[in-house]
Motif scaffolding. Structure first.
Motif, mmCIF file in Angstrom:
data_model
loop_
_atom_site.group_PDB
_atom_site.id
_atom_site.type_symbol
_atom_site.label_atom_id
_atom_site.label_comp_id
_atom_site.label_asym_id
_atom_site.label_seq_id
_atom_site.Cartn_x
_atom_site.Cartn_y
_atom_site.Cartn_z
ATOM 1 N N LYS A 333 -10.449 -6.811 -10.564
ATOM 2 C CA LYS A 333 -10.291 -7.519 -9.295
ATOM 3 C C LYS A 333 -11.192 -8.746 -9.231
ATOM 4 O O LYS A 333 -11.080 -9.544 -8.299
ATOM 5 N N ASP A 362 -1.501 -6.044 -10.442
ATOM 6 C CA ASP A 362 -1.422 -7.084 -9.397
ATOM 7 C C ASP A 362 -0.653 -8.361 -9.769
ATOM 8 O O ASP A 362 -0.129 -9.031 -8.894
ATOM 9 N N GLY A 378 0.479 -2.903 -5.617
ATOM 10 C CA GLY A 378 0.101 -2.041 -4.503
ATOM 11 C C GLY A 378 0.932 -2.374 -3.270
ATOM 12 O O GLY A 378 1.767 -3.296 -3.290
ATOM 13 N N ASP A 381 0.536 -5.913 -2.323
ATOM 14 C CA ASP A 381 0.798 -6.947 -3.351
ATOM 15 C C ASP A 381 2.231 -7.469 -3.202
ATOM 16 O O ASP A 381 2.942 -7.130 -2.256
HETATM 17 MG MG LIG Z 1 -3.030 -4.119 -6.335
#
Ligand SMILES: [Mg+2]
Ligand SMILES: Cc1ncc(COP(=O)(O)OP(=O)(O)O)c(N)n1
Ligand SMILES: Cc1nc(C(=O)O)sc1CCOP(=O)(O)O
Length: 500
Positions: A333, A362, A378, A381
């Motif tokens: 991240k 992502d 997610g 996302d």
């Molecule tokens: Mg994500």
């Protein structure tokens, strides 16, 4: 001349064809027949019997076989195959010796393709009129002399040793991959490409004087035979075995190409072409172009960052793969795009070499750039449909779910797999609430796509996950931070393997 004379001649000459027949259990003909043929071939004074119709057919078939394998000379192996195919008493002998004709053919095919060629002189005239099956090129001959002896002494013996050892490695590797294509993948097209690659290789090796290679052979004194790395010893799956062998084939071809330039440019060029074919085969076999749904065979996904101070992530990944990790997800991240790309490329190479999947977290754009097999999204996302426009139809899309409704929605949206969690407290990501094993139990009722339980899973609690019916998990900290990532992965895998 009768077929039995040919058989006796094969044995009297101690030819490679006879050695093969002996190896597969074919009984040698009686000593008397062999001795007579020896006497005939040794003494010019003894009359050579006229070829019969059957020996003509055997000859034509042997020539056709030589042609099929790309050779210009008929070897004793070609004759052995032709004899077994055409001459029924010999076939019957083979049958009564319980020799499965396919095994015989395969072993002989293999030997011919490997270039184990020994010429013998059966006094057969192959320059006469040819049957429709026989080739028209009169230069094909049956003869005793070894080939290309003239250049044997011209080259450095060290180069001969390199070529000899590398060629053997290449042949062995090709066999392993061919077995994978045939028995694991059950893929006729890939099996055929590999067979033809093997034959192409044998043909290229025909350009190198065999006796020069043999005279340089010194396995006992080869320091390389006793060096084995840990990575070479451990394999996690048939795919891993095949991928590692294919890599070895490619490396061997590269080495043969480079050293081959010292010997014969035609050889180096042929090997170069084969090397490109090996890359194509890798794409065809190891990383199929349609990865959608391919996660059904996967059980243990490892989430790895792009970098971690004090930790060699390539080593962690390799050990984890050796312990049974079969998908890697690049999830970082904080890393900037340059770092993501660099790590992604390293993980791509590694996962490809081991025949396992790579998922990018992502970022559909980075997934495409690093040639990942898919992307994980997610709830916050990009939507699955939007991501698909970026990554194309053939890549995997997975999505995170935290409730039964989200799992059902993911299936409707066309997700290839879901992550279900957070199951337990995690050291990787902070959560205020956990869905626990209750959601896992309920999830089994509603989804048919692969589901990976995620969140704080380790060797201590994975049995609870398995007991809830989940045979797949996604893990980060338990493996990434373990002293022994391989052992950590193995411990988790052991619990999962109890399911299914
Ligand atoms: Mg994500
Ligand atoms: C297999 C798997 N499941 C869930 C997640 C989490 O994805 P997301 O909710 O988008 O959170 P981040 O990982 O992006 O922080 C995952 N990555 N993999
Ligand atoms: C990134 C992530 N997502 C989760 C979710 O439930 O959606 S759990 C999680 C962390 C997974 O790492 P570890 O195995 O170290 O807990």
């Amino acid at each position: 001349m009768e077929p039995s004379d040919l058989l006796a001649a094969l044995f009297s000459d101690e030819s490679a064809g006879a050695a093969l027949l002996g190896e597969i259990g074919f009984p040698p003909p009686s000593t008397q027949t062999v001795t007579t043929v020896e006497a005939r071939t040794a003494a010019d004074t003894l009359p050579i019997p006229e070829p019969s119709e059957t020996t003509d057919r055997i000859r034509d078939r042997a020539i056709a076989l030589a042609r099929r394998f790309g050779g210009r000379e008929v070897s004793s192996e070609h004759l052995a195959v032709a004899l077994l195919e055409i001459e029924s008493p010999i076939r019957d002998t083979a049958n009564s010796a319980r020799l499965d004709p396919d095994t015989v053919r395969d072993r002989l095919d293999e030997s011919i393709a490997m270039g184990e060629v020994v010429e013998v002189d059966f006094q057969l005239d192959v320059d006469g009129p040819h049957s429709p099956e026989s080739p028209t090129d009169d230069s094909i001959s049956l003869r005793r002399e070894s080939r290309r002896t003239e250049s044997v002494d011209l080259f450095d013996p060290a180069v001969a040793r390199i070529i000899d050892a590398t060629a053997n490695r290449c042949r062995e590797g090709l066999r392993v991959v061919e077995d994978f294509a045939r028995f694991v993948r059950d893929d006729p097209s890939a099996t055929q490409s590999l067979k033809s690659l093997r034959h192409g290789f044998a043909e290229a090796m025909n350009l190198i004087p065999t006796e020069w290679l043999l005279s340089s052979r010194n396995t006992g004194g080869d320091v390389g035979t006793s060096i084995t790395t840990e990575a070479e010893r451990s394999r996690s799956s048939p795919e891993h075995v095949a991928a590692a062998s294919l890599k070895r084939v490619q490396e061997s071809l590269r080495s043969l190409e480079e050293y081959g330039k010292l010997i014969d440019p035609r050889f180096a060029e042929s090997i170069e072409r084969l090397r490109y074919r090996a890359y194509e085969t890798e794409q065809q076999l190891i990383v199929p172009t349609t990865p959608g749904g391919e996660l059904s065979a996967a059980h243990l996904m490892l989430l790895l960052p792009a970098m971690l101070p004090g930790r060699d992530l390539t080593q962690v990944a390799m050990q984890a793969i050796a312990g049974g990790v079969d998908v890697i997800q690049l999830r970082d991240k904080n890393a900037n795009d340059h770092v993501l790309l660099e790590a992604g490329r390293i993980f791509r190479e590694l996962t490809r070499n081991h025949g396992i999947r790579l998922i990018m977290n992502d970022r559909p754009d980075v997934a495409v750039a690093i040639e990942a097999d898919g992307v994980h999204l997610g709830q916050d996302d990009l939507p699955i449909k939007t991501a698909r426009r970026i990554i194309g139809p053939d890549r995997i899309v997975g999505t995170s779910t935290h409730s039964i409704e989200q799992i059902q929605q993911a299936v409707r949206d066309g997700a290839d797999y879901v992550g279900v969690g957070p199951t337990f407290a995690s050291t990787t990501k902070h959560f205020a609430e956990f869905t626990g094993v209750e959601l896992l139990r309920a999830a089994g009722e509603v989804a048919s796509i692969p589901m990976f339980a995620i969140g704080g899973i380790d060797a201590g609690n994975v049995s609870e996950v398995a007991a809830a019916g989940f045979g797949r998990v996604a893990v980060s900290g338990a493996i990434l931070n373990a002293d022994d990532p391989r052992q950590a992965a193995m411990n988790i895998r052991a619990a999962l393997d109890m399911i299914e």
